[in-house]
Enzyme design. Sequence first.
Site, mmCIF file in Angstrom:
data_model
loop_
_atom_site.group_PDB
_atom_site.id
_atom_site.type_symbol
_atom_site.label_atom_id
_atom_site.label_comp_id
_atom_site.label_asym_id
_atom_site.label_seq_id
_atom_site.Cartn_x
_atom_site.Cartn_y
_atom_site.Cartn_z
ATOM 1 N N PRO A 168 19.238 29.082 9.179
ATOM 2 C CA PRO A 168 19.804 29.912 8.104
ATOM 3 C C PRO A 168 19.058 29.844 6.772
ATOM 4 O O PRO A 168 19.366 30.617 5.862
ATOM 5 C CB PRO A 168 21.230 29.372 7.953
ATOM 6 C CG PRO A 168 21.195 28.004 8.529
ATOM 7 C CD PRO A 168 20.153 27.996 9.580
ATOM 8 N N LYS A 210 18.060 35.208 7.208
ATOM 9 C CA LYS A 210 17.534 36.360 7.929
ATOM 10 C C LYS A 210 18.369 36.828 9.122
ATOM 11 O O LYS A 210 18.204 37.960 9.598
ATOM 12 C CB LYS A 210 16.113 36.030 8.464
ATOM 13 C CG LYS A 210 15.061 35.964 7.380
ATOM 14 C CD LYS A 210 14.662 37.347 6.922
ATOM 15 C CE LYS A 210 14.029 37.348 5.570
ATOM 16 N NZ LYS A 210 14.793 37.961 4.508
ATOM 17 N N TYR A 254 11.701 37.082 1.491
ATOM 18 C CA TYR A 254 13.132 36.833 1.275
ATOM 19 C C TYR A 254 13.899 38.144 1.112
ATOM 20 O O TYR A 254 14.966 38.317 1.707
ATOM 21 C CB TYR A 254 13.333 35.931 0.046
ATOM 22 C CG TYR A 254 14.720 35.342 -0.028
ATOM 23 C CD1 TYR A 254 15.054 34.206 0.702
ATOM 24 C CD2 TYR A 254 15.714 35.935 -0.806
ATOM 25 C CE1 TYR A 254 16.335 33.681 0.664
ATOM 26 C CE2 TYR A 254 17.002 35.414 -0.844
ATOM 27 C CZ TYR A 254 17.305 34.284 -0.111
ATOM 28 O OH TYR A 254 18.574 33.765 -0.139
#
Length: 394
Positions: free
Chosen positions: A296, A300, A388
């Site tokens: 985690p 994603k 990100y």
Amino acid sequence: MISRTQVGIVGAGPAGLMLGHLLHLAGIDSVILERQREEHVIERVRAGVLEQGTVDLMTDAGVGGRLAREGMRHRGLYVAFNRRRHHIDLAELTGGRTITIYGQNEVVRDLIAARRATGRPLHCDVSDVRLDDLTSTQPRIHFLDRGGTPRTLTCDFIAGCDGFHGVTRPSIPAPHLQAFERTYHFGWLGILASAAPSSDELVYSLHERGFALFSMRSAQVTRLYLQCAPDEDLAAWSDDRIWSELRARLSTDDGWRPNEGTITQRGVTGMRSFVVEPMRYHRVFLAGDAAHIVPPTGAKGLNLAMADVKRLASALETFYRGGSAAALDAYSDRGLRRTWRAQRFSWWMTSMLHRSESDTAFDYRRQLADLEYLVSSRAAMTSLAENYVGTPFE
Ligand code: RFL
Ligand code: PHB
């Protein structure tokens, strides 16, 4: 009882529900089968970070109303180490792209409401789900409905959206799939607390005692994680111990620390990286966690699941409109490219920010050097930011 549908969807997580909704918008019928009770599915606390692609998908699909009102748009995040916080301006580094904080359970709640409004079938609390005739043009799903009545669903296609522990992937004969896997010797202890978030953006922290993450769900609710053992015993964690560990790992010399409050939810999650290739077997397609798992740390998993079902729904629509199977044929290769990119990023974030028992003092110094480089190089920050916020969905 035998019935038929165009697409049989196994699993009512974000992947299965969004797929059902996109198919509905395209006029394609589907039946969704879920082994848990509806309340359980809605209340399961998990992810919180939505990429712009996920937000756009929700909005375009007409299920983004509450998300637009209640989601918290973040333009950046913090990385903390050596008791200092460093800001990474995601929006500035990526030409204005941002992330939105909105709980996965809220996404699921909105999608279930949308499904109910269409009147299309969503069977929760089903059991004994089995798949057969997978090489035929009419694969079948057998299950017991919530009353225990045996039912069979004949489908044009089956979408396995049933997560890592689902039934679809194991129903595909093993020689047809190649699995790639990595496990980690740690997990996350996550809590929800009734406390106003003390930072306006997320804080990812590496501390000598291990990783910690500060996140949030609303103006009143903080979400926090601590690196722990994969089989950590929650009973060994009193509220005091949790807060003292969070304070130790997150507090920085500028006086910042998380606000504390009543802990309303807690859980431990193990971590793995997993990919199966290909994501298809005849007329069975795997999507979301059924096909791939990421740790985690890169936030994603949910976003990959959404990208999968957007591609799958569009390929099915092309197929039903004009009969071309080209997009269905490309589904797996395209998904695997996105998946491996997310795998690399999630592995990198995880290894930079977690401590392993086998790590030496050298490894910790190397991690700190990695972080120093990250926060002092625009190139390095841009690389994190691009990954990100996520690449646009196809
Ligand atoms: P799900 O959500 O696991 O849903 C699968 C559904 O299938 C059902 N099912 C079955 N139904 C019928 N018959 C069977 N035999 C069945 N077997 C299973 C299950 O009950 C379930 O309802 O998979 P999906 O839809 O692919 O969605 C994937 C996401 O849930 C997952 O990737 C994310 O939660 C991962 N993740 C995060 N992702 C992000 O993008 N951003 C984050 O910030 C983020 N944080 C996280 C996370 C996952 C976490 N945990 C708990 C693993 C944080 C955590 C702590
Ligand atoms: C969360 O808010 O639950 C969350 C945020 C970032 C992550 C993982 C989970 O990387």
